[in-house]
Design a protein around this motif. Structure first.
Motif, mmCIF file in Angstrom:
data_model
loop_
_atom_site.group_PDB
_atom_site.id
_atom_site.type_symbol
_atom_site.label_atom_id
_atom_site.label_comp_id
_atom_site.label_asym_id
_atom_site.label_seq_id
_atom_site.Cartn_x
_atom_site.Cartn_y
_atom_site.Cartn_z
ATOM 1 N N GLN A 192 0.449 -1.370 -0.211
ATOM 2 C CA GLN A 192 -0.195 -0.165 0.330
ATOM 3 C C GLN A 192 0.788 1.579 -0.031
ATOM 4 O O GLN A 192 0.521 2.608 0.269
ATOM 5 N N PRO A 224 0.258 2.807 -6.252
ATOM 6 C CA PRO A 224 -0.467 1.654 -5.221
ATOM 7 C C PRO A 224 -1.440 1.396 -6.440
ATOM 8 O O PRO A 224 -2.262 2.234 -7.106
ATOM 9 N N ALA A 272 -5.497 0.639 -6.894
ATOM 10 C CA ALA A 272 -6.585 1.688 -6.006
ATOM 11 C C ALA A 272 -7.503 1.591 -7.369
ATOM 12 O O ALA A 272 -7.294 1.291 -8.049
ATOM 13 N N ASN A 300 -7.135 2.632 -1.910
ATOM 14 C CA ASN A 300 -6.333 1.753 -2.533
ATOM 15 C C ASN A 300 -7.567 0.505 -2.291
ATOM 16 O O ASN A 300 -7.980 -0.332 -1.436
#
Length: 556
Positions: free
Chosen positions: A467, A482, A484, A507
């Motif tokens: 994350q 990351p 998402a 996320n």
């Protein structure tokens, strides 16, 4: 902004942005220098104390803001259960403007009125006069000014800006156009100016009066009923002398009732009390804390990450997290917040969402994930996670931790083994471990260091499976965001950014947990097991979550 903004809507220093505080700098420096350097007979204590008092007002307001958001996140004794969105946070981010305005006027008054040059610390007659004048002329004049502001001409040009917030927060109390603040200060200055001109004023009378105004303003707009019923039982006339948060909340939902400032007396005299006042007060006191269906656990990262929680500064939390230059100036506050978290040591609720009929909460573990902390810190985090999971299960909430599937290479063998355990047997062939650094697409975790980045060839794409985004140390490489997704508008009460993501972006792990609960899947998703990725992906799209279409970043 009002529906038809009138003249003097904007503050004079709006173009300065965050540098607006410079307008007080010359006054503050001059008063401090004079108090320290000049002889005692020539220095003025009251002038010197203006700046510390302004800081106290900011701190006082911030305490109310943080407490109110914590109470709202829990849901207990809440009054209006409506969503707060980014638009309201943006509109209310200038709550300190009125403190700057008051400060400038205080400095001006201390220089132009000879009676205000060197006030004593205390005078009993001045304190009594100040609060008598507030109870009489100020409350009466405010009532009629407030009713005038609800006339369609003034309402559309000025007061509608304040009423844009239905679910109020403490800072909503001071969100008005500049012209309104001029009128309010003229009213509130009646007791202070009268005491000054009659030589009965003191530092205590002015400081306590303005603190009283701030306290009552913040309390009335906190959207949380906190005045106990026994208080009115002991002294029944108090209902005419002190309003409650639910009393004023009705003014923000009904608009044409409950006009009084802090004393409902004039609403009772002129028959403008809302008929639901007593009923709403009783209902709000009985409202229990909301039990969540899904809990999202998170923890602090850097010391400054405390400011990104909505319990701190909402304007910072409403934007993607970045380190600010002024964080270094408020390091003492940062250190104090770290100590407070360490002493408190319990997981606490920071946000509450609603998605269809699903109730969601975010809980923060009050520990930091800092690389230079000792190993016991990580163990403490794990222990607190276990405690939080048990607490969530006791409340009937599902605790989920879902993974993601990627078809790329890993640099580290330990990460390769860990990911392989998390994947189902059909996906193991999609993940490859490589001992060389010649490949240009890498799946990386939190531990990617500078040495490993320097070994990769030019143009390498780093894709994080955690994350947290990798540190951007190469200008000739690409760093992917990351995993998402963009949340649907039907996800209510989302008004803070998650870490480094843009607004209304979550996320993928967190979204997978929400989808898990929406679909009613009963299998557990903790440890080394994982659902069918295609099933989770399709369910996410069906519930309105959309892929995050951001360009891959190359320049750092």
């Amino acid at each position: 902004m009002a529906t038809k903004p009138g003249i003097l809507t904007d503050w004079p220093w709006t173009p300065l942005g965050r540098f607006k505080y410079v307008i007080l700098a010359p006054w503050a420096i001059h008063s401090t220098y004079s108090f320290i350097v000049k002889d005692k007979s020539e220095s003025s204590l009251s002038l010197f104390l203006i700046f510390p008092f302004l800081l106290w007002r900011m701190l006082h307001n911030q305490i109310w803001i943080s407490l109110s958001r914590y109470w709202t996140a829990k849901g207990k004794n809440s009054i209006v259960d409506k969503s707060i969105e980014f638009e309201q946070v943006d509109r209310e981010s200038s709550w300190d403007d009125q403190i700057l305005f008051n400060g400038a006027l205080f400095y001006l008054a201390s220089k132009t009125l000879t009676q205000a040059e060197n006030l004593p610390l205390w005078r009993t007659d001045g304190v009594i006069m100040t609060f008598l004048l507030h109870s009489g002329p100020v409350e009466f004049l405010y009532y009629w000014l407030h009713r005038a502001l609800h006339h369609h001409y003034l309402y559309s040009r000025y007061h509608s800006h304040h009423h844009s917030s239905i679910a109020t927060e403490p800072i909503t109390s001071v969100i008005h156009p500049f012209a309104e603040h001029i009128a309010y200060f003229a009213l509130f200055s009646i007791p202070m100016l009268t005491a000054i001109l009659t030589n009965t004023a003191s530092i205590a009378s002015i400081a306590s009066y303005l603190t009283y105004i701030d306290f009552m303003n913040n309390m009335g707009h906190c959207n949380h009923e906190l005045i106990p019923k026994w208080l009115f039982s002991i002294f029944p006339p108090l209902k005419y002398l002190m309003y409650t948060p639910s009393f004023h909340s009705l003014h923000h939902t009904q608009f044409r009732t409950n006009y009084s400032l802090f004393m409902p007396l004039y609403d009772y005299i002129y028959s403008t009390v809302d008929k639901c006042t007593d009923e709403l007060y009783e209902i709000s006191l009985r409202r229990e804390a909301e039990l969540p269906d899904v809990v999202h656990l998170t923890h602090l990262t850097t010391p400054e990450s405390i400011y990104h929680l909505r319990l701190g500064f909402a304007s910072l939390a409403s934007k993607p997290y970045t380190s600010k230059w002024y964080f270094s100036l408020i390091w003492p506050v940062t250190l104090w917040s770290m100590m407070l978290n360490w002493l408190y040591g319990r997981t606490f609720i920071v946000e509450r969402y609603r998605f269809n009929k699903l109730r969601l909460q975010s809980w923060v573990i009050p520990k930091y994930r800092i690389q230079y902390f000792l190993q016991w810190q990580n163990e403490t985090i794990n222990n607190l996670i276990e405690e939080a999971i048990l607490e969530a299960e006791e409340r009937g909430a599902k605790v989920l931790s879902l993974g993601l599937l990627n078809q790329v290479l890993t640099i580290r063998e330990d990460e390769f083994l860990k990911l392989n355990k998390s994947f189902n047997t059909n996906s193991e062939s999609n993940l490859i471990f490589s001992g060389s650094y010649s490949q240009k697409i890498w799946l990386v975790g939190d531990g990617l260091d500078e040495e490993e980045q320097l070994k990769t060839p030019k143009g390498t794409l780093f894709i994080p499976f955690s994350q947290f985004p990798p540190k951007k140390l190469r200008k000739d490489c690409y760093y992917h965001s990351p995993p998402a997704m963009v949340t649907p508008r039907s996800l209510e009460n989302m008004h803070s950014c998650e870490n480094w993501f843009p607004r209304r972006v979550m996320n993928a792990w967190r979204i997978a947990g929400i989808v898990h609960a929406l679909e009613g899947w009963n299998e557990h998703e903790c440890g080394n097991t994982m659902s069918n990725i295609e099933k989770v992906w399709q369910a996410s799209l069906q519930h309105g979550f959309q892929p995050l279409l951001l360009p891959t970043e190359s320049k750092c």
